[in-house]
Scaffold this active site. Structure first.
Site, PDB file in Angstrom:
ATOM      1  N   ALA A  10     -22.911   3.691 -15.592  1.00 59.90           N
ATOM      2  CA  ALA A  10     -23.172   4.272 -16.922  1.00 59.90           C
ATOM      3  C   ALA A  10     -21.969   5.054 -17.429  1.00 59.90           C
ATOM      4  CB  ALA A  10     -24.402   5.176 -16.839  1.00 59.90           C
ATOM      5  N   ARG A  16     -18.640  -0.098 -28.921  1.00 61.66           N
ATOM      6  CA  ARG A  16     -19.246  -0.977 -29.924  1.00 61.66           C
ATOM      7  C   ARG A  16     -20.493  -0.372 -30.584  1.00 61.66           C
ATOM      8  NH1 ARG A  16     -19.079  -6.017 -25.793  1.00 61.66           N
ATOM      9  NH2 ARG A  16     -18.842  -4.285 -24.330  1.00 61.66           N
ATOM     10  N   THR A  85     -15.964  -2.269 -14.659  1.00 62.89           N
ATOM     11  CA  THR A  85     -17.199  -2.179 -13.869  1.00 62.89           C
ATOM     12  C   THR A  85     -16.920  -2.220 -12.363  1.00 62.89           C
ATOM     13  OG1 THR A  85     -17.444  -4.565 -14.207  1.00 62.89           O
ATOM     14  CG2 THR A  85     -18.738  -3.127 -15.633  1.00 62.89           C
ATOM     15  N   GLU A 159     -15.470 -13.907 -17.317  1.00 62.74           N
ATOM     16  CA  GLU A 159     -15.829 -13.126 -18.503  1.00 62.74           C
ATOM     17  C   GLU A 159     -15.543 -13.930 -19.766  1.00 62.74           C
ATOM     18  OE1 GLU A 159     -17.564 -10.200 -18.647  1.00 62.74           O
ATOM     19  OE2 GLU A 159     -17.764 -10.931 -16.593  1.00 62.74           O
ATOM     20  N   ARG A 335     -51.026  17.813 -37.262  1.00 63.09           N
ATOM     21  CA  ARG A 335     -49.788  18.360 -36.710  1.00 63.09           C
ATOM     22  C   ARG A 335     -50.066  19.044 -35.370  1.00 63.09           C
ATOM     23  NH1 ARG A 335     -48.052  21.968 -41.214  1.00 63.09           N
ATOM     24  NH2 ARG A 335     -46.471  22.573 -39.706  1.00 63.09           N
ATOM     25  N   LYS A 353     -53.041  21.920 -38.599  1.00 58.96           N
ATOM     26  CA  LYS A 353     -52.018  22.373 -37.660  1.00 58.96           C
ATOM     27  C   LYS A 353     -52.630  23.459 -36.811  1.00 58.96           C
ATOM     28  CE  LYS A 353     -49.726  25.713 -37.589  1.00 58.96           C
ATOM     29  NZ  LYS A 353     -49.038  26.974 -37.819  1.00 58.96           N
ATOM     30  N   ASN A 388     -52.570  30.457 -44.168  1.00 60.42           N
ATOM     31  CA  ASN A 388     -52.342  31.043 -42.839  1.00 60.42           C
ATOM     32  C   ASN A 388     -51.044  31.825 -42.775  1.00 60.42           C
ATOM     33  OD1 ASN A 388     -51.014  28.539 -43.163  1.00 60.42           O
ATOM     34  ND2 ASN A 388     -50.648  28.432 -40.968  1.00 60.42           N
ATOM     35  N   TYR A 389     -50.197  31.716 -43.806  1.00 64.20           N
ATOM     36  CA  TYR A 389     -48.855  32.269 -43.747  1.00 64.20           C
ATOM     37  C   TYR A 389     -48.661  33.220 -44.915  1.00 64.20           C
ATOM     38  CZ  TYR A 389     -43.726  32.122 -43.389  1.00 64.20           C
ATOM     39  OH  TYR A 389     -42.398  32.435 -43.252  1.00 64.20           O
TER      40      TYR A 389
HETATM   41  C1  UD1 Z   1     -20.947  -7.119 -18.218  1.00 58.74           C
HETATM   42  C2  UD1 Z   1     -20.488  -8.179 -17.229  1.00 58.74           C
HETATM   43  C3  UD1 Z   1     -20.837  -9.568 -17.765  1.00 58.74           C
HETATM   44  C4  UD1 Z   1     -22.337  -9.641 -17.993  1.00 58.74           C
HETATM   45  C5  UD1 Z   1     -22.849  -8.496 -18.873  1.00 58.74           C
HETATM   46  C6  UD1 Z   1     -24.359  -8.457 -18.836  1.00 58.74           C
HETATM   47  C7  UD1 Z   1     -18.444  -7.283 -16.138  1.00 58.74           C
HETATM   48  C8  UD1 Z   1     -16.958  -7.337 -16.087  1.00 58.74           C
HETATM   49  N1  UD1 Z   1     -19.041  -8.075 -17.047  1.00 58.74           N
HETATM   50  O1  UD1 Z   1     -20.208  -7.274 -19.420  1.00 58.74           O
HETATM   51  O2  UD1 Z   1     -20.449 -10.567 -16.855  1.00 58.74           O
HETATM   52  O3  UD1 Z   1     -22.678 -10.908 -18.545  1.00 58.74           O
HETATM   53  O4  UD1 Z   1     -22.363  -7.223 -18.402  1.00 58.74           O
HETATM   54  O5  UD1 Z   1     -24.864  -7.496 -19.704  1.00 58.74           O
HETATM   55  O6  UD1 Z   1     -19.042  -6.557 -15.374  1.00 58.74           O
HETATM   56  N2  UD1 Z   1     -19.191   0.722 -17.084  1.00 58.74           N
HETATM   57  C9  UD1 Z   1     -18.721   1.754 -16.298  1.00 58.74           C
HETATM   58  N3  UD1 Z   1     -17.372   1.942 -16.165  1.00 58.74           N
HETATM   59  C10 UD1 Z   1     -16.460   1.128 -16.748  1.00 58.74           C
HETATM   60  C11 UD1 Z   1     -16.941   0.047 -17.547  1.00 58.74           C
HETATM   61  C12 UD1 Z   1     -18.296  -0.120 -17.685  1.00 58.74           C
HETATM   62  O7  UD1 Z   1     -19.521   2.522 -15.738  1.00 58.74           O
HETATM   63  O8  UD1 Z   1     -15.263   1.361 -16.564  1.00 58.74           O
HETATM   64  C13 UD1 Z   1     -20.656   0.544 -17.249  1.00 58.74           C
HETATM   65  C14 UD1 Z   1     -21.079   0.642 -18.709  1.00 58.74           C
HETATM   66  O9  UD1 Z   1     -21.513   1.961 -19.020  1.00 58.74           O
HETATM   67  C15 UD1 Z   1     -22.245  -0.352 -18.792  1.00 58.74           C
HETATM   68  C16 UD1 Z   1     -21.979  -1.338 -17.683  1.00 58.74           C
HETATM   69  O10 UD1 Z   1     -20.996  -0.762 -16.843  1.00 58.74           O
HETATM   70  O11 UD1 Z   1     -23.491   0.291 -18.569  1.00 58.74           O
HETATM   71  C17 UD1 Z   1     -21.511  -2.689 -18.206  1.00 58.74           C
HETATM   72  O12 UD1 Z   1     -20.291  -2.540 -18.929  1.00 58.74           O
HETATM   73  P1  UD1 Z   1     -20.008  -3.320 -20.290  1.00 58.74           P
HETATM   74  O13 UD1 Z   1     -18.675  -2.918 -20.782  1.00 58.74           O
HETATM   75  O14 UD1 Z   1     -21.166  -3.158 -21.176  1.00 58.74           O
HETATM   76  O15 UD1 Z   1     -19.934  -4.824 -19.748  1.00 58.74           O
HETATM   77  P2  UD1 Z   1     -20.163  -6.158 -20.581  1.00 58.74           P
HETATM   78  O16 UD1 Z   1     -18.951  -6.425 -21.397  1.00 58.74           O
HETATM   79  O17 UD1 Z   1     -21.453  -6.085 -21.272  1.00 58.74           O
END
Ligand code: UD1
Ligand code: CA
Length: 466
Positions: A10, A16, A85, A159, A335, A353, A388-389
């Site tokens: 996360a 985006r 990731t 990718e 409320r 309320k 009430n107020y």
């Molecule tokens: C990713 C997958 C893709 C898959 C898709 C499914 C990779 C490289 N690609 O792409 O194959 O089809 O999800 O939804 O994994 N995150 C981090 N640190 C980072 C980058 C990302 O924690 O440096 C977390 C983001 O918060 C997110 C998750 O990893 O929750 C996925 O990252 P995101 O950039 O959304 O990957 P996609 O481009 O969607």
């Protein structure tokens, strides 16, 4: 699943979304996106849940985790820089002490525990260090594609931005972003990643090619809905629609009648034989009892609608309770802190309320009842307002059982009207009314005989002069 840990990624920037809020904290069907994969881990009973966060999102995510999952022990790890990731997974895996690890993304709210359980079976089978979830979709754009050799064995995930040629672009099996691996193999594969790709990032997906060289990597095909990942607002909307549709289907199977489209959050419970009419929105800690009827367009938040209660169209109920045989609406607003006991009735255009209407009490038309306790079988006439107020503080009003409050009266709080009393129409009640008394406080009407004719004549003459 005590031998399993879950890492949830996360720490991405979520560019985006064009938002000041971290992406995984955006709500879908009432829950932050990140709440869904954590819930999957919780339901699977994993030994450890590790959430990888960014330095910017650490505080806000920590606050959300303690609010939404007070009983669950969650380890957070900070990824200093969003380098992909694969890098995020490396940060998370440092906190894992179980033989198997699953990895989920914080932005895929439709993944279910059953999907993961299947992956775990594959990894416990023969010679499989890694399994992941895939899906066949009609619009693979943006997702990583699952590439296979001529024998159909998985060779890699490529990718979207790195795809080579139209044949790869046309591949419609995509990576859903759920992985389960032997921890030792995962750690060594992550150690071998390099950022040689279009985005210059460490891709978690590259562990597939790495581990597939010597052993079997299995892609388990799941249903296409489960994979929806939220990268932008359009996908947020798509994911939310799917969550609502899934909830409606689940309620339908459990015996709830659903007409048309309803929007019921995951956190809401609805008992069999309740009826939800089109456009109903149920949020938060709301429950709807058996046989309750919720008519078109009602919005109910954090409230208890008991068995046999009835909400008529376009009523709004917030942090309130409606008991069996009670009616609300159409077009009324309960409320916070309102309670309608058995058989109480609030009709059209009534606002309450912090008010209790005891059994059989009625306010059928156009009233405001704030900070009040309305006794059994009391009849509140049209246009009654509880003041009430006083501009500084709120005050309380009590009305005893079987009392009649005539239309267009005001009860100026604090005031107590006794039992079996009668407040005449148009009275401003400024002090207490004893039991059995009549309160009347309005200027006396005078009839001036023949005066209307004189008045009409005078008006006609002044019009002629102009
Ligand atoms: C990713 C997958 C893709 C898959 C898709 C499914 C990779 C490289 N690609 O792409 O194959 O089809 O999800 O939804 O994994 N995150 C981090 N640190 C980072 C980058 C990302 O924690 O440096 C977390 C983001 O918060 C997110 C998750 O990893 O929750 C996925 O990252 P995101 O950039 O959304 O990957 P996609 O481009 O969607
Ligand atoms: Ca994503």
């Amino acid at each position: 699943m005590a031998e399993l840990s879950a890492i949830i990624l996360a720490a991405g920037q979520g560019k985006r979304m064009h938002s000041s809020l971290p992406k995984v904290l955006h709500l879908a069907a009432g829950r932050p996106l990140l709440g869904y994969p954590i819930r999957v881990a919780e339901l699977l009973g994993v030994r450890r849940v590790v959430v990888v966060v960014s330095p910017e999102s650490e505080a806000a995510i920590g606050e959300m985790l303690s609010r939404e999952f007070p009983g669950l022990e969650i380890t957070t790890r900070v990824q200093r820089e969003a380098r992909g990731t694969g890098d995020a997974a490396s940060v998370g895996v440092g906190a894992v002490d179980t033989p198997r690890t699953m990895i989920l993304y914080g932005d895929t709210p439709l993944i279910r525990p059953t999907d993961v359980a299947e992956l775990d079976r594959a990894v416990q089978g023969a010679d499989c260090p890694l399994a992941f979830l895939s899906a066949i979709v009609s619009e693979p754009h943006g997702y990583g594609r699952v590439l296979r050799d001529e024998r159909g064995r998985v060779t890699m995930i490529r990718e979207h931005r790195d795809l080579q040629g139209p044949a790869e672009l046309a591949v419609n099996e995509v990576n859903a972003g759920v992985y389960l691996a032997e921890t030792a193999e995962l750690v060594s594969a992550l150690g071998r990643l390099s950022p040689q790709n279009a985005q210059g990032e460490y891709y978690l997906t590259d562990i597939v090619a790495d581990l597939a060289r010597e052993r079997n990597v299995v892609a388990v095909k799941g249903d296409a809905d489960a994979l929806v990942g939220v990268n932008d607002r359009a996908q947020l909307r798509q994911a939310e629609q799917l969550l609502w549709a899934r909830k409606a289907a689940e309620l339908g199977r459990a015996g709830v009648t659903i007409r048309g489209e309803v929007y019921v959050d995951d956190s809401v419970s609805v008992e069999p034989d309740a009826v939800l009419e089109p456009g109903v929105r149920l949020r938060g800690a709301t429950s709807v009892g058996s046989g309750a009827f919720v008519d078109v367009g009602c919005v109910v938040t954090d409230s208890k609608i008991h068995a046999g209660a009835e909400l008529l169209p376009y009523s709004v109920v917030t942090q309130s309770e409606v008991f069996g045989g009670a009616h609300v609406g159409p077009f009324s607003h309960l409320r916070p802190g309102s309670t309608l006991e058995e058989g109480a009735k609030v009709g059209g255009f009534v606002e309450t309320k912090n008010a209790r209407l005891r059994p059989g009490a009625k306010a059928n038309h156009l009233a405001y009842l704030g900070d009040a306790d309305i006794g059994e079988r009391v009849n509140v006439g049209a246009g009654v307002i509880i003041c009430n107020y006083d501009g500084f503080r709120k005050h309380h009003t009590v009305v005893g059982a079987d009392t009649f409050i005539g239309s267009d009266s005001q009860l100026i709080a604090p005031v107590t009207v006794g039992k079996n009393a009668y407040v005449a129409t148009g009275t401003s009640v400024t002090h207490d009314v004893p039991d059995d008394a009549l309160a009347i406080g309005r200027s006396r009407q005078q009839n001036k005989l023949g005066y209307a004719a004189t008045l009409n004549e005078r008006l006609k003459q002044s019009a002629n002069k102009k």
